[in-house]
Design an enzyme around this catalytic site. Sequence first.
Site: not given
Length: 248
Positions: A119, A219, A221
């Site tokens: 990001c 993202h 994660e």
Amino acid sequence: MIDTAARLVVVEVTTRRENAPEYDAYVRTMIDRAANEARATGWDVTQLSAADLGVAGLLEAADAADAVVVMGGEDIDPQFYDGQRGYEGEGYHFEVADAAQIELVRGAAERRIPVLGICRGHQIINVALGGTLLQHVEAPGHRVIDLPVEYALIEHPVQLERGSRLAERFGRDHILVQSAHHQVVDRLGSGLTAVGWAHDGHIEAIEHESLPITGVQWHPEALLAPTGQLRVLLDALAAETRAVLQRS
């Protein structure tokens, strides 16, 4: 799995956001998830705060790193890519963190060690190598607005360049991702090429032509990210790191 001797630094913007505690808590869950996943795959992980350390401190703390992950966070201050203040959606800036992360990526490029940007980290890579950002993108397909921060992520498809390293790693040229952003890479930095695009043509992934540097606007994660997506990127980082260490 990575060699247990391999050292990874996971770099965030700041450990303190008194101005935005809810956002800070949300970002913290994703940063910790990325760091813990890396530890679980064998990395020796150190988490660093760019705002707390500054340029000299971050470079010193990361000097022995074999690879770098630059995580998400706030907009990069426009001064670092010849942008203008006062753009739509402009928020709080951490100029010290910006400068530190930019110099970290430049140093990693000089040392030819692997870098993964997520990001904001993806945008930091582009700015560090001389690129620019589109300062505001309208919301549809890139983020959810007018809801609490924990609902900001939106699922959308990304088209990957066939034959790119990312397409090979994921084993396909279309993937679903979780994103929440209002800025995107515009003019590409030196040596970078676009290898992923959103539905509206905005750049969602970049790779360096000759260095082990990769950036993704989404993202992997995030808690609701597709299963295994973060592991794919960490495994790729590990493979790049092994190759570098074997040559040294």
